[in-house]
Design an enzyme around this catalytic site. Structure first.
Site, mmCIF file in Angstrom:
data_model
loop_
_atom_site.group_PDB
_atom_site.id
_atom_site.type_symbol
_atom_site.label_atom_id
_atom_site.label_comp_id
_atom_site.label_asym_id
_atom_site.label_seq_id
_atom_site.Cartn_x
_atom_site.Cartn_y
_atom_site.Cartn_z
ATOM 1 C CD GLU A 62 144.823 57.821 56.578
ATOM 2 O OE1 GLU A 62 145.545 58.829 56.674
ATOM 3 O OE2 GLU A 62 145.257 56.658 56.743
ATOM 4 C CB ALA B 181 144.164 55.728 53.576
ATOM 5 C CG HIS C 76 146.848 61.657 60.112
ATOM 6 N ND1 HIS C 76 147.840 61.787 61.051
ATOM 7 C CD2 HIS C 76 147.042 60.434 59.532
ATOM 8 C CE1 HIS C 76 148.603 60.685 61.037
ATOM 9 N NE2 HIS C 76 148.136 59.851 60.135
ATOM 10 C CD GLU D 76 148.550 61.695 56.902
ATOM 11 O OE1 GLU D 76 148.389 60.569 56.398
ATOM 12 O OE2 GLU D 76 149.563 62.007 57.564
ATOM 13 C CG ASN D 77 147.033 63.444 50.316
ATOM 14 O OD1 ASN D 77 148.232 63.396 50.519
ATOM 15 N ND2 ASN D 77 146.356 62.463 49.733
ATOM 16 C CD GLU E 33 153.356 60.702 55.593
ATOM 17 O OE1 GLU E 33 152.131 60.694 55.436
ATOM 18 O OE2 GLU E 33 153.896 60.527 56.679
HETATM 19 N N1 B3K Z 1 150.600 58.970 56.572
HETATM 20 C C1 B3K Z 1 150.389 57.890 55.632
HETATM 21 C C2 B3K Z 1 151.645 57.132 55.385
HETATM 22 C C3 B3K Z 1 152.183 57.284 54.022
HETATM 23 C C4 B3K Z 1 153.602 56.792 53.912
HETATM 24 C C5 B3K Z 1 153.994 56.399 52.571
HETATM 25 N N2 B3K Z 1 155.392 56.123 52.410
HETATM 26 C C6 B3K Z 1 149.305 56.976 56.085
HETATM 27 C C7 B3K Z 1 148.858 57.156 57.490
HETATM 28 O O1 B3K Z 1 149.556 56.822 58.406
HETATM 29 O O2 B3K Z 1 147.804 57.675 57.698
HETATM 30 ZN ZN ZN Z 2 148.725 57.907 59.927
#
Ligand code: B3K
Ligand code: ZN
Length: 876
Positions: free
Chosen positions: A301, A265, A304, A267-268, A124
């Protein structure tokens, strides 16, 4: 390099082609990793036939390409700086590509990179295009099947999203694992990890009875530091079931701790990657604040998985759709698990200091921006925290039950889809029957709204008139603003009884604590049957992200501090009272007049210290003076030295006048009990450590000795760090230096503790702070390629108000030097780190010139798009 060009929300179109299934094979090698991709591609039904296939790709060496098994000749495709283009593709086809990438050279930490001996990914927002050619945009969602091949000895653990379906040995000491993720996802949620990792495992039974395996993967030496993260994960999973009715949807949930990571962190799907600082805790190495941060991020996370993964963003302009909502969710979770008012106080103090500053500066942008150059620059406090405040307002506006129905509707209607902020707000409107059209302006209008309020009590008729006037200041690109729909929670506190009075507005019973709706530029609210003269308690619990001005007298504030039934506003009254006193002292300092302490503040503090507190954690917050950064936010022009001197003066005056009370508070809250990160213990430690900070501020033997004893007792990191900080920030170098040395030697092996060691030193107010930074940049534990180290040393120094803003400009110069180097190594971090320099308008002319000169010097470099965008805005 050509000038980077902005991308506009209004240009959005669905992709010409979508990918339904993605098969990846990684053959890992630090210098030359091979990535084979097979994409199942089909034309998007809403797009015209015959469009070229355009795939994103950066820093990829293409080795092979075929469509439906037919290799393409060099004249059948075009490679550009940004990707790959193929004309004349069929309606539906298989695309095979093979590329080579070099993870060991990837210092930007986006895409596939190395952290120590391990391989890991961060995709991301747009990192996947550094792994393979792909439509790297969130509205392309595919199922993934990923095979990871690596050296069996060096990389015994091979992870990716979903479930492992096959594993085996390969010739040459290599092995492989194949993972399948059945949930369609955008490329930004892809993850891969390979390394010599150990796991801690636990189980969770979901509300429908499914068994989930929970794993936290760490380097062997960190095996003892995962308990808190695991417990937090289980609490978060249960909370989301109980609060939102959402359960987890895969057989396993994995978290991996990574030392080199740009953010907290990621959230993959099924495989979260965490900055080790956001997952590892131990009483001896992590403070209470760190324990709470870990709990919050683990929950964030996890949440998400629904707000972000199952339902994702159509495009990156909608980023706050997942981030604002998810921050709101994690804030509510933390409030439920800890002291709710303290959580709110912490959130709001941070928000009013940092987000307000962003909203008032050159990079101000709406919660849904309408253009950007580099999306990596938009992971901001506005998108995250202001976005969360908007969701909180929505929830208060429609009420929790309707909000929950709206959330159910949103999750079920859009499951597996990529959607927009309107989709979310419409669900709330439908579920509640509210008209939210004016409310939507919160998403498109930047800047912090200000409300000027005044009120009048009509004794004869028992009527209280409250007049509110709103205005939102101009921000870059948005000179004119419209009135917003602002829900304000309030109470009227009777001056005779000290109680909340019943409120009747236009014949409607509002109770003793109600919400009024400001929609016009100016609006009068007439409360009838008000039995006694009230002091209004406005925007309770910070019900809207605004600056609220009301002409409170110091007596009013002392009254609210003692009587307001809203814990948040009681605290805020104390802050306002302290700010008024600080204002006088700042002026006195500037004019060279003798400083005199306002006795009303002393008395208010004495009252706090001598009355039984119902919430000790809140009391600790009330005894904490506004930070220098927050005080600065309130000043028309920031005078760092006057602010520092005024705040120190208040602190020392209070400490001198109330020494015995602070001493008693300190003694009463000492404890030998084994450390636990539980609300009651945390509250006691906060109180004790606030008291200690006052006692040390006067630098008499007694206070210093207490700090020294607390440091030597070595009971837990919260206490040790506070004691060490107070010693190092005092003028007692004779005591501080040996303590620092001892601490540094003891923890030389632990990077997260060394981060704290760096920060403590470079935030001291003494004039040698800058020399210390320079010296520590050569310390073996420091590294410019590790974001945690950069934040701990350089980022922390930039928060050192008196020394960063030195009048010789050396603080600015140092920051600019580092930014220039990081522009090459890690553009995302460089663009963040430069922020303090972009706020030059807030300072005196001399400093303005010095700061601008450094920005100009940076502009002279060949800039990454990230830094280019920020510098251009700062100098516009
Ligand atoms: N969604 C990630 C953000 C990563 C962005 C990196 N450029 C972390 C979060 O908000 O959970
Ligand atoms: Zn987030």
């Amino acid at each position: 390099m050509s000038e980077p060009q902005p991308i506009y929300l209004s240009d959005y179109r669905p992709p010409a082609y979508r990918v339904t299934h993605t098969e990846l094979t990684f053959d890992l090698d630090p210098a030359a990793t091979r990535v084979k991709a097979r994409l199942h591609v089909e034309r998007h039904p809403d797009r015209e036939p015959g469009a070229p296939l355009e795939l994103d790709g950066e820093q990829l060496a293409l080795k092979a390409i075929a469509i439906d098994g037919q290799a393409l000749g060099e004249d059948e495709y075009a490679l550009t700086e940004r990707g790959l283009r193929v004309d004349g593709v069929p309606e539906r086809f298989l695309l095979d590509t093979e590329v080579e990438i070099a993870p060991e050279d990837n210092t930007a930490l986006e895409g596939l990179y190395r952290s120590g001996g391990m391989f890991c990914t961060q995709c991301e927002a747009e990192g996947f295009r550094r792994i393979t050619f792909y439509p790297d945009r969130p509205d392309v969602m595919a199922t993934f099947s990923t095979t990871v091949i690596g050296d069996a000895a060096g990389l015994p653990v091979l992870l990716s999203n979903g479930n492992p379906v096959e594993r085996g040995e390969l010739p040459g000491g290599r092995h492989f694992v194949t993972w399948e993720d059945p949930h369609p996802k955008p490329s930004y949620l892809f993850a891969l990890v390979a390394g010599d990792l150990k796991k801690v495992e636990d189980r969770f039974t979901t509300m429908s009875g499914r068994e989930v395996t929970l794993q936290i993967w760490v380097e062997e030496e960190n095996l003892g530091k995962t308990d808190h993260a695991m417990a937090s994960l289980k609490r978060a999973m249960r909370w989301d079931e109980e609060t939102y009715g959402r359960e987890y949807d895969l057989d396993r949930y994995m978290i991996v701790a990574v030392n080199d990571f740009n953010m907290g962190a990621m959230e993959n799907k099924g495989l979260n990657l965490f900055n080790s600082a956001a997952v590892l805790t131990h009483p001896q190495t992590a403070t209470d604040a760190a324990f709470q941060r870990v709990e919050g991020i683990v929950a964030h996370e996890y949440f998400h998985n629904w707000s972000g993964n199952r339902v994702t963003c159509r495009d990156w302009f909608q980023l706050s759709l997942k981030e604002g909502f998810t921050v709101f969710r994690d804030q509510c979770f933390s409030a439920d698990t800890n002291s709710a008012p303290v959580k709110r106080i912490e959130e709001v103090s941070f928000f009013r200091t940092a987000q307000f500053a962003e909203d008032a500066g050159p990079t101000a942008h709406p919660v849904r921006p309408d253009h950007y150059i580099e999306i990596g620059n938009f992971y901001t406090l506005t998108i995250y925290e202001k976005g969360a405040e908007i969701v909180r307002m929505l929830c208060n506006l429609v009420g929790w039950e309707a909000f929950r129905r709206g959330a159910d509707r949103y999750f079920s209607r859009f499951d597996g889809q990529a959607v927009t902020i309107e989709d979310f707000v419409n669900c709330m409107a439908e579920a509640s029957g509210h008209d939210l059209s004016q409310f939507l302006l919160w998403y498109s209008q930047a800047g912090t709204p200000e409300i000027d309020a005044h009120g009048e009590y009509d004794y004869a008729n028992g009527v209280y008139r409250l007049v509110l006037r709103q205005r939102t200041p101009a921000t870059p690109g948005q000179p004119d603003k419209l009135p917003l729909h602002i829900p304000l929670r309030l109470g009227l506190v009777g001056t005779k009884t000290g109680r909340d009075l019943p409120m009747t507005l236009d014949g409607e019973d509002l109770g003793t604590d109600g919400v009024i709706h400001l929609r016009e530029e100016e609006q009068e609210f007439v409360f009838t049957d008000v039995a006694e003269a009230p002091v209004p308690s406005l925007a309770r619990n910070f019900s809207a992200p605004v600056k609220l001005h009301f002409p409170y007298s110091r007596e009013d504030l002392a009254f609210l501090l003692a009587h307001d039934s809203d814990g948040f506003n009681r605290w805020d009254a104390g802050q306002r009272l302290a700010l008024l006193a600080l204002d006088d002292l700042i002026a006195a300092h500037r004019n060279g007049v003798e400083k005199v302490m306002d006795p009303r503040v002393v008395e208010a503090f004495r009252h706090l210290l001598t009355t039984e507190a119902d919430d000790k954690a809140v009391l600790a917050e009330m005894l904490t003076l506004p930070s220098e950064a927050y005080i600065a936010e309130q000043q028309p022009l920031v005078d760092v030295d006057a602010i520092h001197a005024a705040r120190e003066f208040v602190k020392q005056s209070l400490a001198t006048a109330l020494r015995d009370d602070f001493r008693r508070l300190y003694e009463e809250h000492r404890s030998e009990a084994p450390y636990a990160p539980e609300p009651e213990q945390i509250a006691a430690r906060s109180l004790k450590n606030v008291a200690l900070s006052y006692l040390v501020s006067i630098e008499d033997e007694e206070g210093i000795e207490l700090a020294q004893r607390q440091f030597e007792a070595d009971h837990n990191m919260t206490d040790v760090r506070q004691a060490l900080t107070l010693l190092v920030h005092s003028s007692r170098g004779d005591l501080a230096d040996p303590a620092l040395r001892a601490f540094g030697e003891k923890w030389a092996h632990d990077p997260l503790v060394m981060d704290q060691w760096f920060s403590i030193q470079v935030t001291r107010p003494q004039s040698d702070a800058l020399d210390r930074v320079k010296f520590l940049m050569d310390h073996p534990a420091f590294s410019l390629t590790n974001p945690n180290k950069v934040r701990a040393l350089i980022g922390a120094f930039a928060q050192n108000r008196v020394n960063f803003h030195r009048l010789d400009g050396e603080g600015y110069r140092l920051l600019a030097d580092v930014v220039i180097e990081l522009n090459r190594l890690n553009p995302e971090i460089a663009a963040r780190l430069v922020t303090p320099l972009t706020r030059w308008q807030r300072f005196d002319e001399t400093r303005q010139e010095l700061m601008k000169a450094e920005l100009e010097r940076i502009r002279g470099e060949e800039l990454s798009p990230n830094l280019y965008e920020v510098i251009e805005k700062a100098l516009a």
